[in-house]
Enzyme design. Sequence first.
Site, short mmCIF file in Angstrom:
data_model
loop_
_atom_site.label_atom_id
_atom_site.label_comp_id
_atom_site.label_asym_id
_atom_site.label_seq_id
_atom_site.Cartn_x
_atom_site.Cartn_y
_atom_site.Cartn_z
N SER A 225 0.65 -1.20 0.36
CA SER A 225 0.04 0.09 0.11
C SER A 225 0.88 0.79 -0.18
O SER A 225 1.83 1.17 0.96
CB SER A 225 -0.73 -0.14 1.17
OG SER A 225 -0.04 0.44 2.23
N ASP A 226 0.51 2.52 -0.25
CA ASP A 226 1.11 4.17 -0.22
C ASP A 226 0.80 4.08 1.50
O ASP A 226 -0.07 2.86 1.97
CB ASP A 226 0.12 4.47 -1.07
CG ASP A 226 0.72 5.78 -1.03
OD1 ASP A 226 2.21 6.18 -0.41
OD2 ASP A 226 0.72 7.02 -2.12
N TRP A 227 1.83 5.01 2.01
CA TRP A 227 1.89 4.92 3.13
C TRP A 227 0.43 5.34 3.37
O TRP A 227 -0.33 6.42 3.14
CB TRP A 227 2.67 6.11 3.99
CG TRP A 227 3.99 4.97 4.31
CD1 TRP A 227 4.65 5.20 4.96
CD2 TRP A 227 4.56 4.18 3.02
NE1 TRP A 227 6.01 4.85 5.09
CE2 TRP A 227 6.04 3.76 3.54
CE3 TRP A 227 4.10 3.49 2.12
CZ2 TRP A 227 6.19 3.20 3.44
CZ3 TRP A 227 5.23 2.81 1.52
CH2 TRP A 227 6.26 2.38 1.95
N HIS A 228 -0.29 4.67 4.91
CA HIS A 228 -1.68 4.60 5.11
C HIS A 228 -3.06 4.16 4.20
O HIS A 228 -4.14 5.72 3.96
CB HIS A 228 -1.67 5.80 6.41
CG HIS A 228 -1.02 6.76 7.36
ND1 HIS A 228 -0.81 5.01 8.48
CD2 HIS A 228 0.31 7.14 7.30
CE1 HIS A 228 0.10 5.19 8.97
NE2 HIS A 228 0.82 6.41 8.71
N GLY A 229 -2.76 4.10 2.60
CA GLY A 229 -3.32 4.31 2.40
C GLY A 229 -4.28 2.02 1.76
O GLY A 229 -4.55 1.86 1.16
#
Length: 841
Positions: A225-229
């Site tokens: 994932s993208d960060w906190h995605g």
Amino acid sequence: MLRQLDIESLIEELTLSEKISLLAGYDFWHTVPIERLNIPSVRVSDGPNGIRGTKFFNSVPSNCFPCGTALAATFNSDLLVSVGELMGKEAKMKGAHVILGPTCNIVRGPTGGRAFESYSEDPILSGHAAASVVKGIQNENVVACLKHFVCNDQESERKAVDVIITERALREIYLKPFQIAVRDAYPKAMMTAYNKINGVHVSQNKKILQDLLRKEWNWDGTIMSDWHGVYSTKESLDAGLNLEMPGPTRFRQELQTTHAIQTNEIHRDVIDDNVRQILKLVNESFKAGIPDDVVESPNPSKEAEELLRKAGDESIVLLKNNENILPLPKTATGSIKKIAVIGPNAKAAQDSGGGSASLNARYKITPFEGIKSKLNDGSIELTYALGAYLDRNLPDVGQLLVNDKGEKGVTGKFYKNEPGAQDRELFEEFLLPTSRLFLSDFKSDKLDRNQLLFYADFSGYYIPEESGEYEFGCSCLGTAQIFVNDKLIVDNKTKQVKGDAFFLGLGTREERGSLKLEKGIKYEVRVEFGSSPSYTLNKAALEGGGVFFGIQKKATPEEAIKEAVQVAKDADVVVLVVGISKEWESEGFDRPNMDIPGHTNQLVEEVTKVNPNVIVVNQSGSPVSLPWINNVKGFVQAWYGGNELGNTIADVLFGDYNPSGKLSMTFPVRLEDTPAYVNFGSTHGQVLYGEDVFVGYRYYEKVGKQVLFPFGFGLSYTNFEFSNLHVTSDEENVYATVHVSNVGKVDGAEVVQLYVEQEDPVVMRPVKELKAFNKVFLKAGETKKVELSVSIKEATSYWNGYKNKWQSTKGKYNVFVGNSSDNACLTGEFETEKTYFWLGV
């Protein structure tokens, strides 16, 4: 012998708890290790234009590369492989097994906050650029993580926005760069986009991640994932999102995930399938040969500097050169004895855009420094004026402050108790290169692990070059006060007002105060800072918080322009260095318009009234409005140029490098002319990609819209001629050969661009589309035969939404070859004998 995990045996040995732990990061930059089974942690690092390493605060310095749109403007695939190889080498020096890059989203509109980080408006150029960088990175046995898959083309509500798009536009434009990179370079990892596509977040979208990426494209790498995605537990695991980042997990906690497995909400095979991909990533990480005890280090090698300079030189695009005002002489001539360098970016080093792409550059050369270095014999006088302010906030003074020893930098002293406390305990001290201090990852073994409240004094001596009224300012995520010689000048502690400072806009607005200073006098500047728990506006702020502070001589816009006009009036030639900066073009927000902020446009207009010989150098990662373009003789697009930006600008201005860059995107006349203008941004959580496949030059050519500078355009200090185009084809490929001659007096390089048009399309298609390109270097008077080829299916196919397949239609196709999208004058043709459908890469 290369160590490798026995993945299938480990899947048998791992406990359910251990398997679940592997599916999310350990911290911001690492995966979870399983020491019992000798499964090590994998380290990742930001890397679109340089390898930061594992720290934001007081990070080990890095080499900063030209931004993505600049690298694509080189149109040099071999060079970009070398760029990727250098990134791979530097990743290993930072102990990183995975580079979070490159970024190959589409520059859908010029105001996108991360447009600079991507490559182009054109999917073919984007795909080949991405593939080249990926090849280079993975040649060094470092994993490239291609991002952001897919349609993360704006920052407005990026985590929530639903991209409404046709399957044809998705396939032909937005997925195409990823498809090319998978086909030609096979990145070992992929990062999902924050956004939704047609109602489903990409990070939990089975159609995108499973059906298309894994099955149709036959790709078997690791998806993170993208960060906190991440937005779910079951849905993201079922879709094959292998790794949630960063850690600790938000959605894959052991208790909840175990419960979902035990109740058959999540199948055990789904867990095993995701774990299998994490273990594959671990095996890939062994190939880099990074020691477990690696200490992050910079790369000061001469070879790195030379490559950064070469990439910067080739990226710069000469867009206007009336009366051959360029190149400039290095020695006084009858007409040029004094050069004025003016503008807000002249003595600023705009090395990169903002957000996760920015880093602590090992060194930076400003344009003024680069220009000055060319005038060694002293026969040309060099003058300077600021002319206009650009900074959104007061500028970084990290390199203007000095300590007691005369060393440049900000002295940071960290304490456990607040200023004025009895027996105040100092526990850390640093000399820092910047006054923009982001402490989200600040740690000290002298602080209790859970102690988030601490204090710091950031100080240094400031010696003004001129007498006058000076402004001091700071924004913070925490609390801060600025003292000059122990006098309180700025209070951002007792009364705080919400602003947009810091990564996610969590901080305060900038508070300012002013004080009269005398030239040459040493003033002690001290910022007393309290970490994020002291913040009065948001108790859920990012761990250590941070403070940005700056100093600047106070002047009205009218005064600054008046001074610049006088300097320009007395000069023979004016070099105006303008544009934007990471404060205006950054991850986290989109630009509201294409305008250069502040009073830059007025500055250019006033300077051109008093001096006819004006050259403008623009630094931006995407197009800006140029209302004065008809009033200047020279215009150079210099992008964000990395460490060597000042040297590369000077190389082109003085002819040490003959410019060969070509625009990687169209420069429109107005923002209102752009294809996405009425649909860009988020409206109640949705964005309609209403321009469909007509992005960039595809739109302007289809509707006959005049542009300022077309896609693929760029001038040279020599002239090239194209001749003898010959086009052939067989069942697999189209081949074109063309003779390119340097008919001028200067050695140089030209980019040969091949476009294809279907003669009688069965669906609405662009007038023509870029399909191949090649860069050729020619000595003055030299002619070379240039060969280009492209597969028939790549040259002819469009996405058939009824069949849900690519369609190559039987018929005639026209080939156009030239040196820009609006100057492809040589024509040929080929014919296909059958219509067929296909899937895959």
